[in-house]
Motif scaffolding. Sequence first.
Motif, mmCIF file in Angstrom:
data_model
loop_
_atom_site.group_PDB
_atom_site.id
_atom_site.type_symbol
_atom_site.label_atom_id
_atom_site.label_comp_id
_atom_site.label_asym_id
_atom_site.label_seq_id
_atom_site.Cartn_x
_atom_site.Cartn_y
_atom_site.Cartn_z
ATOM 1 N N ASP A 198 -37.024 -34.072 13.465
ATOM 2 C CA ASP A 198 -38.069 -34.424 14.129
ATOM 3 C C ASP A 198 -38.666 -33.538 15.513
ATOM 4 N N GLU A 199 -37.440 -32.381 15.591
ATOM 5 C CA GLU A 199 -37.855 -31.595 16.479
ATOM 6 C C GLU A 199 -37.988 -30.208 16.108
ATOM 7 N N ILE A 200 -38.272 -29.975 14.704
ATOM 8 C CA ILE A 200 -38.651 -28.562 14.092
ATOM 9 C C ILE A 200 -39.657 -27.859 15.133
ATOM 10 N N ARG A 201 -40.650 -28.328 15.353
ATOM 11 C CA ARG A 201 -41.644 -27.767 16.052
ATOM 12 C C ARG A 201 -41.466 -27.129 17.404
ATOM 13 N N ASN A 202 -40.368 -27.548 17.950
ATOM 14 C CA ASN A 202 -39.825 -27.167 19.178
ATOM 15 C C ASN A 202 -39.091 -25.727 19.102
ATOM 16 N N TYR A 203 -38.871 -25.458 17.903
ATOM 17 C CA TYR A 203 -37.836 -24.182 17.531
ATOM 18 C C TYR A 203 -38.835 -22.995 16.968
ATOM 19 N N SER A 204 -38.422 -21.806 17.174
ATOM 20 C CA SER A 204 -39.117 -20.681 16.471
ATOM 21 C C SER A 204 -39.042 -20.980 15.066
ATOM 22 N N PRO A 205 -40.036 -20.496 14.453
ATOM 23 C CA PRO A 205 -41.520 -19.865 14.790
ATOM 24 C C PRO A 205 -42.259 -20.536 15.339
ATOM 25 N N LEU A 206 -42.227 -22.033 15.142
ATOM 26 C CA LEU A 206 -43.360 -22.953 15.302
ATOM 27 C C LEU A 206 -43.603 -23.023 16.955
#
Length: 366
Positions: free
Chosen positions: A142-150
């Motif tokens: 659920d935190e994937i968008r807080n990491y690169s490249p997003l």
Amino acid sequence: MPELAEVARIVHFIREHLVGKTLSKVAAQHDDIVFGKAGTSASEFQEALKGKKIAGAGQQGKYFWITMSSPPHVVMHFGMAGWLKIRNADTYYYRTEKAEDKEWPPKYWKFLLETDDDPKTEAAFVDFRRLGRVRLVDCPADEIRNYSPLKENGPDPVIDKHIVTEEWLTDKLRSKKVPIKALLLDQTNISGIGNWMGDEILYHAKIHPEQYSNTLNEDQIKHLSSAMHYVCATSVDLLADSEKFPEDWLFKHRWGKGKKNQSSVLPNGEKITFLTVGGRTSAIVPSVQKKTGPVTKGADDKSVEGTEGNSKRKRSAVQKQEDDSDEESQPKRSASKKQSKSKTTIKEEEKDNTSSGRRRSTRVKN
């Protein structure tokens, strides 16, 4: 290049055919560009996925991901001509009758997935241009968008509709002095909008693509915001099936359905012409999209009437003649400069920042 709507289509099929199933087999062919440029390898990819359950799938613009039962998760980008095939599923956004497209495993595959259920589901990531990216991201799902490249990319106008408001857009436009088409294509501003979607939005908003973003008035910004949400939401809802697009859309008539060099026209008789904005071919309707303010320095007022190609598109938002290209409009380069451009293209594709306008052709022949 697959844009927001095309990527939404594949996320739909991942959820329909793969989510909730466990992977019994994972195979990957190492590619030092597709995997390597994203900081992983084929062996790491296989080890990370084999035996795990696919928990979900999501999207942010042109990026999409598959979350696993435990980290790491897979984040992908199709680049210019990549795609995810699911055996016996109609994932493509255009129809193809070529025998090779029915072969399994498919040509140019980078990884293959197989589930343990009966009947099993098989999927393959393919990319003959090798400009796609496949990476592993080690974080909570659920935190994937807080990491690169997003995290380096802007909000998605569909899933982040609450962020991409008229007020937000006003601030974004006022903060930059660039051609409005370039601003829309820059993924650090807004995720997912590519060449055909940018043209469609500007046509419906009645805005000329060369006009500077900070010169748009309040009414124009209001129309731009409305057009953006309309075009993006409609094309996503229709899963990029262009046969279902509204008949008055620019997309339906921009591909040169007549004789070569014959003007493309809308159903109401308005002519479609083409010009280059920041090195990118743009389709416009001059009678509708007037210049109401300053435009980019050196802009050529001579738009070209004619076809953008004689495509055989049947359901495609991107297929044989891709307008996301500037190859035909650019002068010939020496061999050394061509090589330099190729390296630059790969680097820019990794960042997916289209504001520079320097891209290679994405003509996927079917």
